[in-house]
Design a protein around this motif. Structure first.
Motif, PDB file in Angstrom:
ATOM      1  N   THR A   1       0.843  -1.196  -0.029  1.00 43.46           N
ATOM      2  CA  THR A   1      -0.134  -0.092  -0.055  1.00 43.46           C
ATOM      3  C   THR A   1       0.839   0.991   0.122  1.00 43.46           C
ATOM      4  N   LEU A   2       1.868   1.274   0.735  1.00 36.54           N
ATOM      5  CA  LEU A   2       2.703   2.460   0.831  1.00 36.54           C
ATOM      6  C   LEU A   2       3.555   2.684  -0.455  1.00 36.54           C
ATOM      7  N   MET A   3       3.900   1.368  -1.193  1.00 36.79           N
ATOM      8  CA  MET A   3       4.847   1.748  -2.376  1.00 36.79           C
ATOM      9  C   MET A   3       3.863   2.268  -3.435  1.00 36.79           C
ATOM     10  N   LEU A   4       2.219   1.860  -3.507  1.00 38.06           N
ATOM     11  CA  LEU A   4       1.339   2.293  -4.295  1.00 38.06           C
ATOM     12  C   LEU A   4       1.244   3.817  -4.126  1.00 38.06           C
ATOM     13  N   ALA A   5       1.182   4.476  -2.840  1.00 42.30           N
ATOM     14  CA  ALA A   5       0.955   5.718  -2.591  1.00 42.30           C
ATOM     15  C   ALA A   5       1.883   6.459  -2.821  1.00 42.30           C
ATOM     16  N   LEU A   6       3.283   5.907  -2.713  1.00 41.82           N
ATOM     17  CA  LEU A   6       4.650   6.684  -3.053  1.00 41.82           C
ATOM     18  C   LEU A   6       4.443   6.831  -4.639  1.00 41.82           C
ATOM     19  N   GLY A   7       4.067   5.883  -5.251  1.00 46.28           N
ATOM     20  CA  GLY A   7       4.138   5.800  -6.997  1.00 46.28           C
ATOM     21  C   GLY A   7       3.119   6.721  -7.392  1.00 46.28           C
ATOM     22  N   GLY A   8       1.962   7.007  -6.856  1.00 49.60           N
ATOM     23  CA  GLY A   8       0.947   7.801  -7.172  1.00 49.60           C
ATOM     24  C   GLY A   8       1.234   9.205  -6.880  1.00 49.60           C
ATOM     25  N   ASP A   9      -0.002   9.950  -7.124  1.00 48.04           N
ATOM     26  CA  ASP A   9       0.302  11.397  -7.076  1.00 48.04           C
ATOM     27  C   ASP A   9       0.810  12.025  -5.512  1.00 48.04           C
ATOM     28  N   GLY A  10       0.447  10.882  -4.484  1.00 44.98           N
ATOM     29  CA  GLY A  10       1.161  11.303  -3.271  1.00 44.98           C
ATOM     30  C   GLY A  10       0.252  12.591  -2.591  1.00 44.98           C
ATOM     31  N   THR A  11      -0.929  12.766  -2.796  1.00 43.28           N
ATOM     32  CA  THR A  11      -1.775  13.512  -2.118  1.00 43.28           C
ATOM     33  C   THR A  11      -2.668  13.138  -1.137  1.00 43.28           C
ATOM     34  N   GLN A  12      -3.045  11.859  -1.219  1.00 44.10           N
ATOM     35  CA  GLN A  12      -3.981  11.110  -0.309  1.00 44.10           C
ATOM     36  C   GLN A  12      -3.318  10.278   0.724  1.00 44.10           C
ATOM     37  N   VAL A  13      -3.614  10.566   1.826  1.00 41.21           N
ATOM     38  CA  VAL A  13      -3.164   9.367   2.951  1.00 41.21           C
ATOM     39  C   VAL A  13      -3.843   8.164   2.663  1.00 41.21           C
ATOM     40  N   PRO A  14      -3.136   7.001   2.343  1.00 42.28           N
ATOM     41  CA  PRO A  14      -3.758   5.848   2.024  1.00 42.28           C
ATOM     42  C   PRO A  14      -4.451   4.846   3.305  1.00 42.28           C
ATOM     43  N   TYR A  15      -5.236   4.323   2.906  1.00 40.56           N
ATOM     44  CA  TYR A  15      -5.974   3.433   4.087  1.00 40.56           C
ATOM     45  C   TYR A  15      -5.280   2.041   4.158  1.00 40.56           C
ATOM     46  N   PHE A  16      -4.972   1.801   5.423  1.00 39.23           N
ATOM     47  CA  PHE A  16      -4.449   0.553   5.582  1.00 39.23           C
ATOM     48  C   PHE A  16      -5.372  -0.470   6.376  1.00 39.23           C
ATOM     49  N   PRO A  17      -5.410  -1.626   5.597  1.00 39.08           N
ATOM     50  CA  PRO A  17      -6.445  -2.560   6.027  1.00 39.08           C
ATOM     51  C   PRO A  17      -6.099  -3.139   7.635  1.00 39.08           C
ATOM     52  N   LEU A  18      -6.966  -3.195   8.269  1.00 34.14           N
ATOM     53  CA  LEU A  18      -6.984  -3.904   9.807  1.00 34.14           C
ATOM     54  C   LEU A  18      -6.265  -2.950  10.599  1.00 34.14           C
ATOM     55  N   PHE A  19      -5.954  -1.705  10.193  1.00 29.45           N
ATOM     56  CA  PHE A  19      -5.479  -0.975  11.074  1.00 29.45           C
ATOM     57  C   PHE A  19      -6.274  -0.597  12.443  1.00 29.45           C
ATOM     58  N   GLY A  20      -5.468  -0.768  13.568  1.00 30.79           N
ATOM     59  CA  GLY A  20      -6.451  -0.388  14.621  1.00 30.79           C
ATOM     60  C   GLY A  20      -6.338  -1.867  15.392  1.00 30.79           C
ATOM     61  N   ARG A  21      -6.237  -2.818  14.658  1.00 32.33           N
ATOM     62  CA  ARG A  21      -5.920  -4.184  15.458  1.00 32.33           C
ATOM     63  C   ARG A  21      -4.805  -4.212  16.289  1.00 32.33           C
ATOM     64  N   PHE A  22      -4.569  -5.247  16.950  1.00 35.20           N
ATOM     65  CA  PHE A  22      -3.539  -5.491  17.774  1.00 35.20           C
ATOM     66  C   PHE A  22      -2.290  -5.617  17.244  1.00 35.20           C
ATOM     67  N   GLY A  23      -1.409  -4.788  17.398  1.00 37.25           N
ATOM     68  CA  GLY A  23       0.052  -4.863  16.588  1.00 37.25           C
ATOM     69  C   GLY A  23       0.109  -4.234  15.437  1.00 37.25           C
ATOM     70  N   SER A  24      -0.909  -3.707  14.797  1.00 36.63           N
ATOM     71  CA  SER A  24      -1.060  -3.138  13.481  1.00 36.63           C
ATOM     72  C   SER A  24      -0.234  -1.866  13.278  1.00 36.63           C
ATOM     73  N   ARG A  25      -0.328  -1.238  14.404  1.00 38.08           N
ATOM     74  CA  ARG A  25       0.183   0.181  14.538  1.00 38.08           C
ATOM     75  C   ARG A  25       1.923  -0.007  14.510  1.00 38.08           C
ATOM     76  N   ARG A  26       2.200  -1.021  15.209  1.00 33.18           N
ATOM     77  CA  ARG A  26       3.667  -1.368  15.249  1.00 33.18           C
ATOM     78  C   ARG A  26       4.399  -1.742  13.613  1.00 33.18           C
ATOM     79  N   LEU A  27       3.216  -2.558  13.086  1.00 26.97           N
ATOM     80  CA  LEU A  27       3.785  -2.989  11.768  1.00 26.97           C
ATOM     81  C   LEU A  27       4.007  -1.953  10.697  1.00 26.97           C
ATOM     82  N   LEU A  28       2.856  -0.934  10.872  1.00 25.21           N
ATOM     83  CA  LEU A  28       2.696   0.079  10.057  1.00 25.21           C
ATOM     84  C   LEU A  28       4.210   1.107  10.428  1.00 25.21           C
ATOM     85  N   CYS A  29       4.360   1.373  11.604  1.00 23.40           N
ATOM     86  CA  CYS A  29       5.545   1.962  12.033  1.00 23.40           C
ATOM     87  C   CYS A  29       7.007   1.477  11.402  1.00 23.40           C
TER      88      CYS A  29
END
Lengths: 320, 314
Positions: free
Chosen positions: B48-76
């Protein structure tokens, strides 16, 4: 008598806790160093390490050695071209080795080296092959001395044919050396996993080579012990199965110890209960330490006692 | 009395054994999650990050299952991983992602909760996140930690947050940098955080900055710094720095037939002289150079090294 027993049991529990603490700290440090990309890359050039291999003839082990990203590093493999001609030919063909000139070393004048070979492949420039006659009374220490005579760097890491280094072992050792002022560390060893020691070249020279007990000349301040694995043994075909059995055995010991202690306390015999509960603590500590060690080793089954066992069983590993 | 001690001991030991067992089970569950769900989610986030960086870079992408246990650490870790391995990247989008999902706060909280090497791990991730000024102030207390890795990574966080004051912060760092820490700083330099101008670094009085300057000279093969390196070699107040400068000259393959070098070599002990001879042989110096710098008794040693050296023949 009861007081002495209690003191002994307390000491055992304290030792078990200290052991687990040391292993967990070692694991955390290893995971942290895994994030620090600068250490292993070409940016860090402070310390050079020569890995001295005796009896290592399989391409898997040699390629595992050459995988290290650290630049000031070389692998010196000792083989007997006459005795193990097939393995020698296989290696020279696989790595496109060419014979290079070599003059006898001033540091180890009694060492006999037939020839020295290097790889023409750019990716294997760090591989050096030493052809040396290995007689009937072959000892790895003689091979290591021969390899040390051609080694280029200030730190030597001897390994035998049954030991394989973990992929990040060299980087980990470099990081440890980098924490201390230059020249103050003469010996780094791991207390966990296969017996591996990183030794300062000068310490080995001062002791007259690897055959003698070179450790005596090294002061305590110049020694470092690591509570994390650097290598594993390759001569254990059923290691995974053994590991599983050991895990179940230790688990049963924890449960059994706690159950026995509960039974004894139910009848008011607290002195009797103290012994099985101590056994349960020790088993639990070993189980937890094993888990941490396996995480560091990338899931490989590594016995935490291999180091001690190899020291006791086989006199040819004396000094490592 | 002793019976009471036994009761206390048995209860404490039983609690400890239960604690170890819970630790074992917890670690096994974490390991299973790490190799299963976490691995899949990490790949997904990276994608998702690579796709967002490759795009126009204006929108903050949505990350699936964000908010579940450990997902914030994985995104970091995913954002930190991208920053650590890319050079010259415009971090505008990553900065917005970090601010939107409050990733820097999460890592700061983890650094506060953990101790020792785990705190250093959290700071190492934080050092790779594009964070704001408040983070630099929040990690300032860790600069005085007893753990050298915590101290260093707190410094790295401050350097990455405010690159314009990088040299001042390194100069103010109260502890001597180790070889591996200098190597890490060089990695930061490659990310564009530190300036490449080696001159001011070598001129400064701070030993840490001088070491970083020497590392830059060595890494980028800056031959113009030869004069300054010779000054370091001649400076008897800091023999360790002189030794580093000598090795830097060696790696640059500059001529070592200088008075400063000759004086420095005569003051070295036999062990260091042999190490230097090996380094010189490795860098391809001729026996005549060694003959003029070293004593006659050392001649057989360096001749053996040079004549049998593998490098020149491969």
């Amino acid at each position: 008598m009861k007081t002495v027993l209690l003191l002994v049991l307390c000491a055992v529990v304290a030792a078990a806790c200290a052991f687990v603490g040391a292993v967990l700290r070692g694991r955390n440090k290893r995971l942290l160093l895994g994030r620090m990309h600068g250490i292993g890359s070409s940016l860090s050039e402070e310390f050079g390490i020569s890995v001295l291999c005796s009896g290592v003839g399989t391409p898997e082990c040699i390629e595992a050695l050459l995988k290290s990203e650290y630049t000031r590093f070389e692998a010196v493999v000792v083989l007997d071209a006459a005795g193990a001609s097939e393995a020698f030919a296989r290696l020279t063909a696989r790595y496109r080795m060419i014979r290079v000139e070599w003059r006898g070393s001033q540091e180890f004048p009694e060492i006999v080296v037939r020839s020295l070979w290097r790889s023409r492949r750019r990716s294997c420039r760090r591989l050096v092959l030493v052809d040396r006659p290995q007689g009937p009374e072959f000892a790895p220490a003689d091979d290591w001395n021969a390899a040390a005579a051609v080694a280029a760097y200030d730190y030597l890491l001897p390994v035998d044919g049954r030991t394989c280094l973990l992929p990040d072992a060299v980087t980990r050792l470099v990081a440890e050396l980098g924490e201390h002022p230059y020249g103050t560390v003469a010996w780094v060893r791991s207390y966990v996993g296969a017996a591996v020691s990183l030794v300062a070249r000068e310490a080995v020279l001062a002791a007259g080579g690897f055959g003698a007990d070179w450790r005596r000349g090294i002061g305590r301040r110049n020694r470092i012990g690591l509570w994390e694995p650097l290598a594993y043994r390759t001569d254990r075909p059923h290691a995974a199965k053994r590991c599983r059995y050991a895990t179940w055995g230790l688990g049963l010991l924890v449960v059994g110890g706690l159950a026995a202690a509960a039974t004894a306390t139910a009848s008011g015999r607290w002195t009797l209960a103290a012994v099985p509960v101590t056994a349960a603590v020790v088993a639990g500590a070993v189980l937890r330490a094993r888990q941490a060690v396996m995480r560091v080793a990338g899931g490989r089954c590594i016995s935490i006692w291999e180091c001690k066992k190899s020291l006791l069983k086989n006199s040819q590993y004396r000094g490592i | 009395m002793i019976e009471q001690f036994y009761i206390v001991y048995t209860l404490c030991a039983a609690v400890l054994a239960c604690g170890f067992s819970v630790g074992v089970v917890g670690a096994a569950v974490r390991e299973r999650r790490r190799t299963g769900r976490d691995a899949r989610l990490r790949t997904e986030y990276l994608h998702t990050l690579m796709l967002a960086l490759g795009g126009d870079g204006t929108q903050v992408p949505y990350f699936p299952l964000f908010g579940r246990f450990g997902s914030r650490r994985l995104l970091c870790e995913a954002v930190a991983g991208v920053v650590a391995i890319t050079y010259g990247l415009n971090d505008g989008l990553l900065r917005r992602i970090v601010a939107h999902y409050r990733l820097d706060r999460r890592m700061l909280r983890q650094a506060r909760r953990c101790r020792g090497y785990r705190r250093a791990q959290a700071l190492a991730v934080l050092a790779c996140l594009p964070a704001d000024e408040s983070v630099a102030a929040a990690v300032a207390p860790y600069l005085r930690s007893r753990n050298r890795y915590v101290r260093f990574h707190a410094l790295a966080v401050q350097l990455s947050v405010d690159p314009s004051h990088a040299l001042q912060r390194i100069g103010d760092y109260a502890y001597p940098l180790s070889a591996s820490e200098v190597a890490e700083l060089m990695a930061l330099l490659r990310r564009g955080i530190l300036p490449l101008a080696y001159g001011p670094l070598l001129e400064t009085r701070s030993l840490n900055l001088r070491r970083v300057g020497l590392a830059i000279v060595r890494q980028f093969g800056i031959e113009e710094a030869e004069g300054r390196l010779l000054q370091f070699v001649a400076d008897t107040a800091h023999p360790a720095l002189g030794r580093e400068a000598l090795y830097a000259l060696c790696s640059l393959r500059r001529s070592l037939l200088r008075r400063e070098v000759a004086v420095f070599i005569t003051e070295m002990d036999a062990r260091e002289r042999r190490a230097l001879l090996r380094c010189m042989a490795l860098e391809g110096y001729a026996p005549t150079t060694m003959q003029r710098l070293f004593e006659e008794a050392e001649r057989p040693y360096y001749e053996t090294l040079v004549q049998s050296y593998k490098r020149s023949l491969a």
